[in-house]
Design an enzyme around this catalytic site. Sequence first.
Site, mmCIF file in Angstrom:
data_model
loop_
_atom_site.group_PDB
_atom_site.id
_atom_site.type_symbol
_atom_site.label_atom_id
_atom_site.label_comp_id
_atom_site.label_asym_id
_atom_site.label_seq_id
_atom_site.Cartn_x
_atom_site.Cartn_y
_atom_site.Cartn_z
ATOM 1 N N LEU A 509 0.815 -1.211 0.000
ATOM 2 C CA LEU A 509 0.000 0.000 0.000
ATOM 3 C C LEU A 509 0.849 1.261 0.000
ATOM 4 C CD1 LEU A 509 -2.656 -1.103 2.644
ATOM 5 C CD2 LEU A 509 -2.931 -1.054 0.166
ATOM 6 N N GLY A 513 8.584 5.855 7.063
ATOM 7 C CA GLY A 513 9.952 5.954 7.530
ATOM 8 C C GLY A 513 10.470 4.695 8.194
ATOM 9 N N PHE A 514 9.594 3.868 8.760
ATOM 10 C CA PHE A 514 10.026 2.676 9.468
ATOM 11 C C PHE A 514 9.797 1.403 8.679
ATOM 12 C CE2 PHE A 514 10.033 4.326 14.039
ATOM 13 C CZ PHE A 514 11.414 4.272 14.081
ATOM 14 N N GLY A 515 9.177 1.472 7.530
ATOM 15 C CA GLY A 515 8.935 0.257 6.774
ATOM 16 C C GLY A 515 7.742 0.372 5.854
ATOM 17 N N SER A 516 7.346 -0.774 5.313
ATOM 18 C CA SER A 516 6.285 -0.819 4.322
ATOM 19 C C SER A 516 4.976 -1.293 4.938
ATOM 20 C CB SER A 516 6.682 -1.764 3.182
ATOM 21 O OG SER A 516 7.892 -1.332 2.581
ATOM 22 N N VAL A 517 3.868 -0.949 4.249
ATOM 23 C CA VAL A 517 2.528 -1.327 4.692
ATOM 24 C C VAL A 517 1.882 -2.173 3.601
ATOM 25 C CG1 VAL A 517 0.289 -0.491 5.495
ATOM 26 C CG2 VAL A 517 2.363 0.825 5.984
ATOM 27 N N ASP A 627 3.496 13.073 16.821
ATOM 28 C CA ASP A 627 3.678 13.190 15.365
ATOM 29 C C ASP A 627 2.332 13.379 14.667
ATOM 30 O OD1 ASP A 627 5.229 13.396 13.092
ATOM 31 O OD2 ASP A 627 5.209 11.250 12.683
#
Length: 813
Positions: A509, A513-517, A627
């Site tokens: 999707l 910043g921390f990874g993929s979804v 955030d």
Amino acid sequence: MHSSYKCSSVMRISSSTFFFAFFAILMLSCYSSPTDELYPTANLSTTWTNDYSGLVLHRKTDVAQFTCGFIGQGNNPSYVFAIFISSTSEYPWQYEIVWSANRDNPVRDNAILNFTAAGELILQDVDGRIVWTTNTTGKSVVGMNLTDAGNLVLFDDQRSVVWQSFDHPTDCLLPGQKLFTGQKLKSSVSLTNFSQGMFSLQLTNEGLFGYVDSNPPQAYLSRRVNPYGSDTYKERRRYMRFLNGSLSLFIYSSEPSDPDEMIGTRQASSAAQYVKLMPDGRLQVFELQFEAWTVLTDLTTRFVDECSYPLACGRNSICSDNQQCSCPTTKYFRPINDRQPNQGCSAITNLTCNSTKDQGFIRLESVTYSTFTTDKERVNLETCKQACLNKCECKAAFFRYNSNASSGECFLPSEIFTMMTVDPFLYNYKVSAFIKVQNARSHHSAIIVGSTIGSFVLLVAIGVIVYVVYRRKSDEEMDEEYLDQVPRMPNRFSYEELKTVTEDFSKKLGEGGFGSVFEGTLGDGTKIAVKCLEGLAHVKKSFLAEVQSIGSIHHVNLVRLRGFCAWKSQRLLVYDFMSNGSLDKWIYLGNREHVLEWECRKKIILDIAKGLTYLHEDCRQRIIHLDIKPQNILLDDDFNARVSDFGLSKLIDKNQTEVMTTIKGTPGYIAPEWWSSIITEKVDVYSFGIVLLEILCGRKIFDRSQPEESWHLLSVFQKCWEQGTLLDIVDKHSEDMQTNGTEVVEMMKMASWCLQTDYTRRPSMSSVVKVLEGGMNIESNLDYNFTDPRLKKNCSQEKDLTPLLPFVLSGPR
């Protein structure tokens, strides 16, 4: 009244130490009589200090004395500003708290209570941090009064009530006090810990209900009121009133008519009374008898028997008819405390969201649940059990039927409190409980291992293998045991299960910043979003922050964390799927699929505010998001907004309002106080103000597509405010926004309030909600110097963000 008055008497009381209270009063008498030195009223510009001046106001009536001041929590050096009631004796020895301002945020020695010249009552801790306030600046307040009823009132020059403690109940009601719909009593954790506990009591348009905190809340007390005739009072607020030892419910009727329902027996009494929601969920009436507070009656006894209280025997426990507590089975559960069985039981092996073959049920006949709520009706037993197996968060299947076993009712709770046995010959239903446990497949393995341990060689080989594997385990792998022990953790999925539901992580999707979804679909057809955290250097911090922060909370304006996976070095988070993606693609020019109308934007703004209010004020522990930005606001099918992505959240205790930490968040949304490392929930209020401004203007806070002098939205906002041209920055790409320009400009005042450089002058998010719902006005004396050179410097460093499509869970930038 005495504007120059300042307390000088010695008095701070610990509710658990009555000897100390007596001694304090005795010391007070050495200096002067309490009634000679204390007054029931105070003028503006009065200050009290929590040193040797614990008392603030005092009111003596014919039946009781009311005092407001600082009172200690048990043996802890922490205090709350409270109203307490005692006998009319000159030296009463027993005090009871009936209201407190800062129960979840106690202060320390030398805290200050300031009744300002502007008419606001402010409680500040010794370090200057604002802990609590009445938010009444600019409301024409001229004085403060502790009334004969025990109500702390701020009034104006017409003697009209501007603010009163009766509108903000804690766990008690005093005679004559009303509890309106929308308000609730909230129990304390214990008799010596005044923080909010697990039980709440509230009135709705249907009746009186008591709840225990769970996901979702479970109703252990339900007293419905049936309407009669037409509801001629539907425009007014419904309420219940405590008087003469009973509760009168006015839902369809109105005074002076008789109440719709009266709970308790009304008996005229000249003695002092109050009703209190106790830490165990009971609602008890106390009366002052012979200088001591005595339980006059328990109002819940009529509706709730002993075994029906959710924590009568603790969690995962069974309460029998003789009120004996026991675990469902010693094979899968063990008592938390062998000597105190009423503290409940814990599972020997925690449930995990693996395939159903790894799980089974313990069958308990003639055992039911006091808060039985039908999740499925007209189903048979096997359908009920299978529904629980298919639902990861389900902890048990409770089944009941009358005469036809193929058409019963099914309850699937996500949390098990106290269960209870019933007499099958007296109970209206035939009932069974099926407690989900990790299946006993390991029993077969144990037999195999047992048959082989006689082989010395194999035993040595196994020992060597175990040793090598242990030495090779990384820190992340060893964290798994810790994760299982973290309280109130969400459901745990296996890595293979998530790999299957996401089709081997093939439907990407987006990327943060921390990874993929990735998109996934559970076995029941429910869509989920799986966030795969990457980067071993900081995965652990983000993972634990997010799982611990939101794993057990539930609110309509927060994206729900359904579960997590911790397998070797893999860290994955499982969320509800939001079909309309993130807010940024709907409000930014050139990056929006559809222009949102004004009413829709207002609804989104209110939704965000409610979500943040829940995080800041209604959670058991305060959660600061850190955030807030449009990319972290997700929209469902109906454009209801939900706050997402707690990867940066910092969880703090409610008695701690300030956190020192390193700068986090997204440039442009970072509050100025980050540079002084003074972090409170007001950093979220600032970020909310930026998001609000972006929604109203339809552009980013920093936008290089604009002329250079307009790159920074805050600079443009300040300039237009000074020139009186705010209509010029209302979203020009929406005809509806232009049509409602006057209302949009009024909303910009809310943004201004949230963007105050001095964080102490920003509103709480609950105040924002009240303003948006028309319950209070915006602060009028605002500072319109919004720009800060440090913000400009950091905004210019912002990089373009990768847009996520149907779902967005962005990490820190």
